[in-house]
Design an enzyme around this catalytic site. Structure first.
Site, PDB file in Angstrom:
ATOM      1  CB  CYS A 131      -1.037   0.092   1.161  1.00 51.60           C
ATOM      2  SG  CYS A 131      -0.487  -0.393   2.824  1.00 51.60           S
ATOM      3  CG  HIS A 132       5.136   1.006   0.497  1.00 50.05           C
ATOM      4  ND1 HIS A 132       4.821  -0.405   0.501  1.00 50.05           N
ATOM      5  CD2 HIS A 132       6.257   0.980  -0.343  1.00 50.05           C
ATOM      6  CE1 HIS A 132       5.721  -1.311   0.200  1.00 50.05           C
ATOM      7  NE2 HIS A 132       6.393  -0.358  -0.663  1.00 50.05           N
TER       8      HIS A 132
END
Length: 169
Positions: A131-132
């Site tokens: 998700c980064h």
């Protein structure tokens, strides 16, 4: 009966916990294992052999040698469009990023970019399901893991997507 084994790994972005069932990595994140144990509600077993593979992959990732996680993923904490979006995200390669809108379009779910942000915030498998690597069209966007957006910045710099700043040198 499904059980869960935990491993705690020190990383440059703080202690990271991994939770592995017989089917694969089911959850990961910052903080203590208690939070994950409560969320999973599964009996805990001490099984270092079960967690060894993903621990090795995580250490290789932080050493700069690992670029993809091959450990099987147990998707039980996701369903429906959330699972579809996170599985789409799982395929975003190391060192790249997509915007919230691009991930929305790639997933084919019809979830708007704003909804993608909510799904990222509830991702049960940060780093492994990266998700980064989801950024805003006008900057980094948010991040709820570690110490927030600075953790996201560190991870994206580590992967070479962002250039180091003077503070990183």
């Amino acid at each position: 009966m499904t059980t869960v084994a935990f491993a705690e790994v020190p990383t440059p972005v703080g202690p990271f916990v991994l939770a592995v069932t017989e089917d694969g990595l089911v959850a990961s994140g910052w903080g203590g294992r208690e939070r994950l144990r409560d969320r999973l509600g599964l009996p805990e077993v001490h099984d270092p052999d079960r967690t060894a593979s993903v621990v090795g992959e995580l250490l290789a990732y932080f050493d700069g040698a690992g670029r993809r996680f091959e450990t099987p993923v147990d998707w039980r904490l996701t369903s429906g469009v959330r699972r579809t979006v996170l599985r789409t995200l799982y395929e975003v390669p190391y060192g790249t990023a997509v915007t919230y809108g691009e991930l929305a379009a790639r997933s084919g779910t019809g979830v708007p970019a704003r909804g993608i942000g909510s799904i990222m915030g509830s991702n049960p498998l940060p780093i492994v399901v990266p998700c980064h690597r989801v950024v805003a069209g006008n900057g980094l966007g948010g991040f709820s893991g570690g110490v927030g957006v600075e953790t996201k910045r560190w991870l994206l710099t580590h992967e070479g997507y962002l250039q180091p700043t003077l503070l990183d040198l």
